[in-house]
Design a protein around this motif. Structure first.
Motif, mmCIF file in Angstrom:
data_model
loop_
_atom_site.group_PDB
_atom_site.id
_atom_site.type_symbol
_atom_site.label_atom_id
_atom_site.label_comp_id
_atom_site.label_asym_id
_atom_site.label_seq_id
_atom_site.Cartn_x
_atom_site.Cartn_y
_atom_site.Cartn_z
ATOM 1 N N LYS A 101 8.970 10.671 6.273
ATOM 2 C CA LYS A 101 8.044 10.557 5.146
ATOM 3 C C LYS A 101 8.787 9.960 3.950
ATOM 4 O O LYS A 101 9.918 10.342 3.700
ATOM 5 C CB LYS A 101 7.484 11.917 4.749
ATOM 6 C CG LYS A 101 6.602 12.543 5.807
ATOM 7 C CD LYS A 101 5.205 12.073 5.620
ATOM 8 C CE LYS A 101 4.375 12.533 6.827
ATOM 9 N NZ LYS A 101 3.096 12.013 6.941
ATOM 10 N N PRO A 102 8.177 9.085 3.168
ATOM 11 C CA PRO A 102 6.917 8.431 3.462
ATOM 12 C C PRO A 102 7.099 7.347 4.524
ATOM 13 O O PRO A 102 8.182 6.777 4.653
ATOM 14 C CB PRO A 102 6.538 7.808 2.119
ATOM 15 C CG PRO A 102 7.837 7.555 1.439
ATOM 16 C CD PRO A 102 8.768 8.632 1.887
ATOM 17 N N SER A 103 6.003 7.091 5.237
ATOM 18 C CA SER A 103 6.062 6.098 6.305
ATOM 19 C C SER A 103 6.220 4.687 5.763
ATOM 20 O O SER A 103 5.613 4.333 4.750
ATOM 21 C CB SER A 103 4.767 6.167 7.106
ATOM 22 O OG SER A 103 5.029 6.613 8.378
ATOM 23 N N GLN A 104 7.027 3.923 6.444
ATOM 24 C CA GLN A 104 7.176 2.508 6.099
ATOM 25 C C GLN A 104 7.138 1.714 7.392
ATOM 26 O O GLN A 104 7.179 2.305 8.477
ATOM 27 C CB GLN A 104 8.501 2.291 5.363
ATOM 28 C CG GLN A 104 8.444 2.789 3.926
ATOM 29 C CD GLN A 104 9.789 2.768 3.258
ATOM 30 O OE1 GLN A 104 10.765 3.283 3.795
ATOM 31 N NE2 GLN A 104 9.853 2.179 2.093
ATOM 32 N N ILE A 105 7.113 0.401 7.267
ATOM 33 C CA ILE A 105 7.099 -0.400 8.491
ATOM 34 C C ILE A 105 8.494 -0.422 9.098
ATOM 35 O O ILE A 105 9.465 -0.767 8.432
ATOM 36 C CB ILE A 105 6.566 -1.821 8.216
ATOM 37 C CG1 ILE A 105 5.063 -1.730 7.899
ATOM 38 C CG2 ILE A 105 6.797 -2.735 9.411
ATOM 39 C CD1 ILE A 105 4.402 -3.039 7.607
ATOM 40 N N LEU A 106 8.580 -0.003 10.349
ATOM 41 C CA LEU A 106 9.862 0.041 11.041
ATOM 42 C C LEU A 106 10.179 -1.341 11.609
ATOM 43 O O LEU A 106 11.264 -1.861 11.456
ATOM 44 C CB LEU A 106 9.800 1.092 12.164
ATOM 45 C CG LEU A 106 11.043 1.307 12.989
ATOM 46 C CD1 LEU A 106 12.134 1.924 12.133
ATOM 47 C CD2 LEU A 106 10.758 2.234 14.168
ATOM 48 N N GLU A 107 9.216 -1.906 12.279
ATOM 49 C CA GLU A 107 9.429 -3.261 12.801
ATOM 50 C C GLU A 107 8.107 -3.972 13.058
ATOM 51 O O GLU A 107 7.061 -3.346 13.219
ATOM 52 C CB GLU A 107 10.251 -3.209 14.090
ATOM 53 C CG GLU A 107 9.602 -2.432 15.209
ATOM 54 C CD GLU A 107 10.424 -2.496 16.488
ATOM 55 O OE1 GLU A 107 10.546 -1.467 17.141
ATOM 56 O OE2 GLU A 107 10.905 -3.578 16.820
ATOM 57 N N LEU A 108 8.175 -5.259 13.062
ATOM 58 C CA LEU A 108 7.019 -6.099 13.341
ATOM 59 C C LEU A 108 7.363 -6.909 14.583
ATOM 60 O O LEU A 108 8.280 -7.719 14.557
ATOM 61 C CB LEU A 108 6.809 -7.060 12.172
ATOM 62 C CG LEU A 108 5.624 -6.811 11.244
ATOM 63 C CD1 LEU A 108 5.798 -7.579 9.961
ATOM 64 C CD2 LEU A 108 4.329 -7.161 11.898
ATOM 65 N N LYS A 109 6.680 -6.610 15.674
ATOM 66 C CA LYS A 109 7.037 -7.271 16.922
ATOM 67 C C LYS A 109 5.969 -8.281 17.287
ATOM 68 O O LYS A 109 4.781 -7.965 17.250
ATOM 69 C CB LYS A 109 7.109 -6.216 18.047
ATOM 70 C CG LYS A 109 8.529 -5.916 18.501
ATOM 71 C CD LYS A 109 8.524 -5.218 19.820
ATOM 72 C CE LYS A 109 8.098 -3.782 19.747
ATOM 73 N NZ LYS A 109 8.301 -3.025 20.957
ATOM 74 N N LEU A 159 0.824 -1.212 0.000
ATOM 75 C CA LEU A 159 0.000 0.000 0.000
ATOM 76 C C LEU A 159 0.861 1.267 0.000
ATOM 77 O O LEU A 159 1.751 1.420 0.839
ATOM 78 C CB LEU A 159 -0.929 0.022 1.221
ATOM 79 C CG LEU A 159 -2.072 -0.986 1.206
ATOM 80 C CD1 LEU A 159 -2.776 -1.017 2.540
ATOM 81 C CD2 LEU A 159 -3.057 -0.675 0.083
ATOM 82 N N SER A 160 0.588 2.126 -0.955
ATOM 83 C CA SER A 160 1.244 3.435 -1.021
ATOM 84 C C SER A 160 0.151 4.456 -1.270
ATOM 85 O O SER A 160 -0.831 4.166 -1.964
ATOM 86 C CB SER A 160 2.239 3.499 -2.174
ATOM 87 O OG SER A 160 3.237 2.524 -1.983
ATOM 88 N N HIS A 161 0.338 5.636 -0.721
ATOM 89 C CA HIS A 161 -0.683 6.659 -0.972
ATOM 90 C C HIS A 161 -0.127 8.068 -0.876
ATOM 91 O O HIS A 161 0.686 8.374 -0.022
ATOM 92 C CB HIS A 161 -1.848 6.524 0.022
ATOM 93 C CG HIS A 161 -3.000 7.411 -0.334
ATOM 94 N ND1 HIS A 161 -3.744 7.230 -1.475
ATOM 95 C CD2 HIS A 161 -3.511 8.510 0.262
ATOM 96 C CE1 HIS A 161 -4.673 8.161 -1.550
ATOM 97 N NE2 HIS A 161 -4.548 8.953 -0.512
ATOM 98 N N ARG A 162 -0.585 8.911 -1.810
ATOM 99 C CA ARG A 162 -0.335 10.344 -1.718
ATOM 100 C C ARG A 162 -1.637 11.058 -2.058
ATOM 101 O O ARG A 162 -2.369 10.640 -2.949
ATOM 102 C CB ARG A 162 0.824 10.770 -2.619
ATOM 103 C CG ARG A 162 0.675 10.401 -4.078
ATOM 104 C CD ARG A 162 1.893 10.856 -4.840
ATOM 105 N NE ARG A 162 1.847 10.382 -6.207
ATOM 106 C CZ ARG A 162 2.807 10.615 -7.093
ATOM 107 N NH1 ARG A 162 3.872 11.289 -6.747
ATOM 108 N NH2 ARG A 162 2.701 10.180 -8.319
ATOM 109 N N GLY A 190 2.273 15.868 -4.791
ATOM 110 C CA GLY A 190 2.791 15.798 -3.418
ATOM 111 C C GLY A 190 3.556 14.504 -3.148
ATOM 112 O O GLY A 190 3.567 13.580 -3.974
ATOM 113 N N GLY A 191 4.166 14.464 -1.990
ATOM 114 C CA GLY A 191 4.924 13.274 -1.606
ATOM 115 C C GLY A 191 4.022 12.184 -1.059
ATOM 116 O O GLY A 191 2.855 12.430 -0.739
#
Lengths: 210, 213
Positions: free
Chosen positions: B203-211, B7-10, B15-16
Motif C-alpha cells: 500500500k499504496p498500490s502502484q504500477i509494478l509493470e506494463l507487459k 490517479l490517487s485515492h484514499r 487514512g492511507g
C-alpha cells in the motif's frame, strides 16, 4: 333473508372503506417514501425532518378518530381517512427503507446508463423497492382493516364494526359472533388476494410466501 | 483513447492511499488486462474509471473529454457481483440498455452471448454463467468506448471461467470494443490480452509493470 342481506351490505361497506383508505395510503405512501429517499443526505439526517416524518406514525389510528370526526364529520370520508392513517405508515416506511436498501451496484449501473431524474425513480428505484413496498402494503391492509372496524364501532352507521355494536346492544350474541367470524374471514381473504396480486405483479421476486 | 492520469485515492482523509499516482493509456479497440493481488485497489480503480468514485487526485480522460467522477455510457463497468436488474427479463435488460426499440440488435446480442431461447427469463432463473453472459450483452448494448470487466467471471468455477474468457475473446474479435479486464490471477490473461498492467501488492498500490503480449 333480511338479516343475511343486512350482513352482506355491512360487509360491502367495510370492504369498500378499507380498500379506499388503503389505495389512498398506497399512492401517498409510495410517493412520499420515494421522495424522502432522494433527499440529500444532509436534509435526510436532519433531526427535525426525521421527527416530522417519523412522529406522526406513533399515535394509533383509533386515537385519531375524534379528530377526524371533528374535522370531517361522520361519514364515508372520515372512515377512509382513518384507514388511510393506519395504512399510510407501513407503506411509507417500507417504501423508504426499500428505496434506501437498493444495492449500490444497481444504482451505479443505472447511473452509467445515464438514467436520471424521474426516470431513475420510476424505472430503477421503484421496481427495485417493490418487494419491500408489498410488505408495507400487507401490514397496511391489516392495520387498515382493524382501524375501519374500530372506526365503525365508535361512529359508524353501517359496516361490520357498527353491526357488532348493534348486536351487542340488542343482545343478539349469535349475530355478534357471526360478525367476528366474518371480520376474520374477510381480513384473511383480503390478505390472500394481496399475496396473489403480488405474485402476478412481481413474478421475479425471490420471496416465497407460505 | 482512454487516459488514466496520475490517479490517487484514499477513502478517508486521515487514512492511507489505496492507489497512488497511477497512469496508463488504453488504446482504442485494444484488449487490456489489469492484475494485482486482492486488496491492491483494482476495484477502486475500476469504480474511479466508471465515474462512481471521485478520486482524491488525477483524471480520467476519454477522447480528450474529462470524465472524472462523472458516470456515463462512455465507460461501462460490469461488476463483480450481479448488477442485473432483477425485475427485467433477458430481452428487456438489453432493450433498456439500448434505449431504443431495436429488436434486431437485441436479437443479435442475445445470439452473440448464446442466450437464444431465454429471452423471457428473469435473472434469478438463469445460471451463474448465463447471468454473466447477459451482463456482457447488456454492457455491449450500451456501446461504451471502454468496457471494464471487474473480476466479473471470478465467482464461477474454473472450467466455466475459461470457457467465458474464450467466448469474450471471440466477441471482442467480432465487435472490437475496447476492453479492460480486471482479475487477480495473471494466468487468466494468458493468450487473451494485448497488454497487461500489474499493480503492486504493498500500500499504496502502484504500477509494478506494463507487459505487452
Amino acid at each position: 333473508m333480511q338479516n343475511l342481506l343486512g350482513i352482506l351490505v355491512n360487509c360491502m361497506f367495510s370492504i369498500e372503506r378499507v380498500l379506499m383508505g388503503v389505495i389512498m395510503a398506497i399512492i401517498a405512501g409510495i410517493f412520499i417514501g420515494l421522495i424522502r429517499s432522494i433527499l440529500p443526505y444532509k436534509i435526510k439526517s436532519n433531526k427535525i425532518i426525521k421527527f416530522l416524518f417519523e412522529a406522526p406514525k406513533f399515535p394509533p389510528p383509533i386515537a385519531w378518530i375524534p379528530f377526524v370526526i371533528l374535522i370531517f364529520g361522520i361519514g364515508e370520508l372520515s372512515a377512509w381517512i382513518i384507514v388511510f392513517i393506519g395504512a399510510f405508515s407501513p407503506v411509507f416506511t417500507n417504501t423508504y427503507e426499500g428505496a434506501e436498501s437498493v444495492p449500490l451496484v444497481i444504482k451505479n449501473t443505472a447511473c452509467s446508463m445515464e438514467i436520471q431524474g424521474y426516470k431513475y425513480l420510476w424505472l430503477i428505484i421503484l421496481p427495485a423497492s417493490l418487494p419491500q413496498i408489498f410488505t408495507g402494503i400487507r401490514i397496511g391492509l391489516s392495520v387498515g382493516w382493524m382501524a375501519v372496524i374500530a372506526a365503525e364501532m365508535i361512529s359508524g352507521q353501517t359496516g361490520l364494526g357498527y353491526s357488532i355494536q348493534l348486536n351487542r346492544l340488542n343482545l343478539q350474541y349469535d349475530l355478534m359472533t357471526l360478525d367476528m367470524i366474518l371480520i376474520g374471514l374477510i381480513g384473511f381473504l383480503l390478505f390472500e388476494g394481496l399475496i396473489y396480486l403480488e405474485r402476478i405483479i412481481l413474478p421475479w421476486s425471490e420471496r416465497t410466501i407460505i | 483513447m482512454i487516459e488514466f492520469c496520475n490517479l490517487s485515492h484514499r477513502y478517508d482523509e486521515k487514512g492511507g492511499y489505496v492507489i497512488k499516482d497511477i497512469s496508463f493509456i488504453v488504446e482504442k479497440g485494444s484488449f487490456v488486462g489489469l492484475t494485482g493481488p486482492s486488496g491492491s485497489g483494482k476495484s477502486t480503480l475500476a469504480s474511479i474509471a466508471a465515474g462512481h468514485i471521485l478520486p482524491s487526485s488525477g483524471k480520467v480522460i476519454v477522447d480528450g473529454k474529462n470524465l472524472t467522477g462523472r458516470p456515463s455510457k462512455e465507460i461501462f463497468l460490469v461488476h463483480q457481483s450481479t448488477d442485473l436488474f432483477p425485475w427485467q427479463t433477458v430481452e428487456k435488460q438489453i432493450l433498456f440498455a439500448l434505449g431504443k426499440k431495436d429488436f434486431q440488435k437485441v436479437d443479435n446480442l442475445i445470439k452473440l452471448v448464446r442466450l437464444s431461447g431465454y429471452e423471457n427469463y428473469y435473472p434469478n432463473q438463469l445460471s451463474g454463467g448465463m447471468q454473466k453472459r447477459l451482463s456482457l450483452a447488456r454492457a455491449l448494448a450500451v456501446n461504451p468506448k471502454l468496457l471494464i470487466l471487474d473480476e466479473s467471471f471470478n465467482s464461477l468455477d474454473s472450467k466455466l471461467k475459461i470457457e467465458l474468457f474464450q467466448e469474450l475473446k471471440k466477441i471482442w474479435g467480432i465487435i472490437m470494443t475496447t476492453i479492460l479486464l480486471i482479475t487477480h490471477d495473471s494466468e487468466d490473461l494468458e493468450y487473451l490480452v494485448q497488454k497487461e498492467i500489474k499493480l503492486t501488492s504493498q500500500k499504496p498500490s502502484q504500477i509494478l509493470e506494463l507487459k505487452k503480449r
